[in-house]
Design an enzyme around this catalytic site. Structure first.
Site, short mmCIF file in Angstrom:
data_model
loop_
_atom_site.label_atom_id
_atom_site.label_comp_id
_atom_site.label_asym_id
_atom_site.label_seq_id
_atom_site.Cartn_x
_atom_site.Cartn_y
_atom_site.Cartn_z
N GLY A 170 34.73 10.40 53.53
CA GLY A 170 33.46 10.31 54.24
C GLY A 170 33.48 11.02 55.59
N LYS A 207 46.37 23.68 58.20
CA LYS A 207 45.89 24.80 59.00
C LYS A 207 44.38 24.65 59.11
CE LYS A 207 45.54 29.77 58.07
NZ LYS A 207 45.48 30.43 59.36
N HIS A 241 31.55 16.72 59.61
CA HIS A 241 32.23 16.84 58.32
C HIS A 241 31.48 16.15 57.18
CE1 HIS A 241 35.53 18.56 60.50
NE2 HIS A 241 35.71 17.46 61.20
N GLU A 281 37.03 19.79 45.42
CA GLU A 281 36.51 20.42 46.64
C GLU A 281 37.47 21.49 47.16
OE1 GLU A 281 33.68 17.00 48.60
OE2 GLU A 281 35.66 17.26 49.49
N ASN A 295 37.16 14.34 44.36
CA ASN A 295 36.40 13.09 44.40
C ASN A 295 36.21 12.60 42.98
OD1 ASN A 295 36.11 13.03 47.21
ND2 ASN A 295 34.37 14.41 47.12
N ARG A 297 34.32 10.55 41.28
CA ARG A 297 33.08 9.77 41.10
C ARG A 297 31.92 10.75 41.02
NH1 ARG A 297 31.19 11.02 46.18
NH2 ARG A 297 32.80 11.08 47.77
N ARG A 343 19.36 16.00 52.09
CA ARG A 343 19.62 14.55 52.19
C ARG A 343 18.69 13.96 53.24
NH1 ARG A 343 25.99 13.00 51.65
NH2 ARG A 343 26.61 14.67 50.22
P1 ADP Z 1 29.77 13.39 48.67
O1 ADP Z 1 30.70 14.51 48.45
O2 ADP Z 1 29.33 12.69 47.44
O3 ADP Z 1 28.69 13.77 49.60
P2 ADP Z 1 30.58 11.75 50.80
O4 ADP Z 1 31.92 11.95 51.39
O5 ADP Z 1 29.40 12.18 51.58
O6 ADP Z 1 30.65 12.37 49.38
O7 ADP Z 1 30.46 10.22 50.44
C1 ADP Z 1 29.49 9.69 49.57
C2 ADP Z 1 29.05 8.37 50.08
O8 ADP Z 1 30.14 7.51 50.21
C3 ADP Z 1 28.38 8.45 51.42
O9 ADP Z 1 27.32 7.56 51.40
C4 ADP Z 1 29.47 8.03 52.39
O10 ADP Z 1 28.92 7.36 53.49
C5 ADP Z 1 30.29 7.10 51.55
N1 ADP Z 1 31.72 7.18 51.83
C6 ADP Z 1 32.63 7.99 51.29
N2 ADP Z 1 33.86 7.74 51.72
C7 ADP Z 1 33.76 6.72 52.59
C8 ADP Z 1 34.67 6.00 53.39
N3 ADP Z 1 35.97 6.23 53.39
N4 ADP Z 1 34.19 5.01 54.17
C9 ADP Z 1 32.88 4.74 54.17
N5 ADP Z 1 31.98 5.38 53.45
C10 ADP Z 1 32.39 6.36 52.66
P1 ADP Z 2 36.67 13.86 53.31
O1 ADP Z 2 37.54 13.09 52.37
O2 ADP Z 2 36.36 13.11 54.54
O3 ADP Z 2 35.46 14.42 52.59
P2 ADP Z 2 37.74 16.57 53.28
O4 ADP Z 2 39.18 16.89 53.26
O5 ADP Z 2 36.98 16.77 52.02
O6 ADP Z 2 37.57 15.07 53.81
O7 ADP Z 2 37.07 17.44 54.45
C1 ADP Z 2 35.75 17.23 54.89
C2 ADP Z 2 35.20 18.50 55.55
O8 ADP Z 2 36.00 18.89 56.69
C3 ADP Z 2 35.20 19.71 54.65
O9 ADP Z 2 34.03 19.76 53.85
C4 ADP Z 2 35.26 20.85 55.65
O10 ADP Z 2 33.97 21.09 56.21
C5 ADP Z 2 36.13 20.31 56.75
N1 ADP Z 2 37.55 20.67 56.55
C6 ADP Z 2 38.44 20.01 55.77
N2 ADP Z 2 39.65 20.61 55.79
C7 ADP Z 2 39.53 21.68 56.59
C8 ADP Z 2 40.45 22.70 57.04
N3 ADP Z 2 41.71 22.73 56.67
N4 ADP Z 2 39.97 23.65 57.88
C9 ADP Z 2 38.68 23.63 58.30
N5 ADP Z 2 37.79 22.71 57.92
C10 ADP Z 2 38.19 21.74 57.08
MG MG Z 3 35.50 15.73 50.98
#
Ligand code: ADP
Ligand code: ADP
Ligand code: MG
Length: 456
Positions: A170, A207, A241, A281, A295, A297, A343
């Site tokens: 998230g 990185k 993010h 991703e 992810n 789900r 959204r």
């Molecule tokens: P998506 O790629 O589906 O957009 P998001 O990372 O935005 O995934 O998460 C989808 C939903 O789950 C959002 O409503 C976000 O607030 C919630 N969510 C995801 N991970 C977490 C977390 N670790 N803690 C709280 N809410 C989370």
């Molecule tokens: P989450 O589980 O919170 O979704 P992610 O690893 O998917 O975490 O990263 C969330 C966002 O952060 C990515 O969509 C991207 O915009 C940014 N991000 C993640 N990793 C990197 C990276 N190595 N360098 C730059 N931006 C990043």
């Molecule tokens: Mg992510």
């Protein structure tokens, strides 16, 4: 009626908001009976009204209701539901919940608990991807968490870099580190935050890619290890993010890159022993594309994929959970036109401060190519306890240009009065030349917001 190998007739949706409504619609369309669960704060919620039955599971705070595994399993018992759809957020990536469902003889509509656990941990997932030949962001994701090892790894990777909570999600649990002397403090802070938010303080280092795009691939796997890719979504417009606008397909991704990303995503799903709908991703720039996480789900942004493929992803999830084979082969997956999702959050469109409260007036746009997935209605009181997403506007067009024109028109028609929403932001975005040209990176929106003056 769709034929199911492992029949079930009643599905409980362990979620709320627009995704609960969206799942109920498909389940009912398949002839299944539906059970909603709700908290004290959601007595007047749309998902409660849409389901065939609804069970009160507890007080407003999520930990006492939508995250309360015992209360949800009691609702299953009380209604004799046979399958559970977890939606996104809440318990959707909770391996203990998936395991509890399996132990109770219930069908969990998602991958196995083991797969959820493995992919929910970014370090383990990256190690698996690396060994399966999927390109990952260069970094350190080892078990050794001593500060000496971490500092050494950081110096080798170079700055700026990202410290990420391995169990994070998230958009939370990340720290940007600009220089070596900031590293130790960032690690300590990230570990504290990770321990309190995710119950695990392991971190990984990556990185920091300067101006990448976020591109993800929707995959789908059945119980016989058939994996198809439903191509990519671009989710580059983000704040903190978190995704704000998503589109399919990604502008700027060449057919060659698309094929390579699809193949990598299928390898990733195969390596994970994946079953059902999942998203791989990546961040990408001109130098290449790199796995960041998977992810396990349904995603918030899945409708853009549905609009260009005409595949109902929730229906396929339910079919696969019921033991059916995928009806699709990779060569049969086709896409047409272009789709964009906005959204709609109950938030101030610039500060993103939540804006719960009563919707005084509500009107949704209509017409060809317009889809609104929403849990809102006129008079609805948005409770302050949960995620601020209240709905999504999804628009399809034969071309990206037609899609943007329709989106502009649909946004102008959309009325939500009484609360702040992100609609004014989208109205401004569709008029920005960089958006029209598809010329942006993951920090573009933050830069835009710093100079934006939005009209109501
Ligand atoms: P998506 O790629 O589906 O957009 P998001 O990372 O935005 O995934 O998460 C989808 C939903 O789950 C959002 O409503 C976000 O607030 C919630 N969510 C995801 N991970 C977490 C977390 N670790 N803690 C709280 N809410 C989370
Ligand atoms: P989450 O589980 O919170 O979704 P992610 O690893 O998917 O975490 O990263 C969330 C966002 O952060 C990515 O969509 C991207 O915009 C940014 N991000 C993640 N990793 C990197 C990276 N190595 N360098 C730059 N931006 C990043
Ligand atoms: Mg992510």
């Amino acid at each position: 009626m769709v034929s199911l190998a492992r029949r079930f007739d009643k599905v409980l949706i362990a979620n709320r908001g627009e995704i609960a409504c969206r799942i109920i619609r498909t389940a009912k369309g398949m002839g299944l009976r539906t059970v909603a669960v709700y908290s004290d704060a959601d007595r007047g919620a749309m998902h409660v009204a849409l389901a065939d039955e609804a069970v009160l599971i507890g007080p407003a705070p999520a930990k006492d209701s939508y995250l309360h595994i015992g209360a949800i399993l009691e609702a299953v018992q009380a209604t004799s539901a046979e399958a559970i759809h977890p939606g996104y957020g809440f318990l959707s990536e909770n391996a203990d919940f998936a395991q509890a469902c399996a132990d109770g003889g219930l069908v969990f509509i998602g991958p196995s608990a083991a797969t959820i656990r493995l992919m929910g941990f970014k370090s383990a997932a990256k190690a698996l991807m690396e060994s399966s030949g999927v390109p990952v962001v260069p970094g350190y994701h080892g078990e050794d968490q001593s500060i000496a090892t971490l500092q050494q790894a950081a110096d080798r990777i170079g700055y700026p870099l990202l410290v990420k909570a391995s169990a994070g999600g998230g958009g939370r649990g990340m720290r940007l580190v600009g220089a070596a002397d900031e590293f130790a403090e960032a690690v300590a802070a990230a570990k504290r935050e990770a321990a309190s938010s995710f119950g695990n303080d392991q971190i990984l280092i990556e990185k920091h890619i300067a101006k990448p795009r976020h591109i993800e691939v929707q995959v789908f796997a059945d119980n016989d290890a058939n994996v198809v890719s439903l191509f990519e979504r671009e989710c580059t417009l983000q704040r903190r993010h978190q995704k704000v606008v998503e589109e399919a397909l990604s502008i700027g991704t060449t057919a060659e890159r698309r094929a390579a990303m699809s193949a990598a995503a299928r390898s990733a799903a195969q390596a994970a022993g994946y079953v059902g709908a999942g998203t791989v991703e990546f961040i990408a720039d001109s130098s290449g594309f790199y796995f960041i996480e998977m992810n396990t789900r349904i995603q918030v942004e899945h409708p853009v994929t549905e609009m260009i493929t005409d595949i109902d992803l929730v229906l396929e999830q339910i079919r696969v959970a019921a033991g059916a084979e995928l009806l699709l082969e990779q060569k049969d997956v086709r896409f047409h036109g272009h789709a964009i999702e906005c959204r709609i959050n109950a938030e101030n469109p610039v500060s993103f401060r939540p804006s719960p409260g009563r919707i005084l007036h509500y009107h949704t746009p209509g017409g060809l190519g317009i889809r609104v997935d929403s849990a809102a209605y006129q008079g609805y009181e948005i409770p302050p306890y949960y995620d601020s997403l209240v709905g999504k506007l999804i628009v399809h067009g034969k071309t990206r240009t037609e899609c943007l024109m329709r989106l502009k028109r649909a946004l102008d028609e959309f009325v939500i009065d009484g609360i702040d929403t992100t609609l004014p932001l989208f109205r401004a975005l569709v008029r920005e030349q960089d958006i029209v040209d598809g010329d942006y990176h993951i920090h573009w929106l933050q830069d835009f917001l710093a100079r934006a003056v939005l009209e109501e």
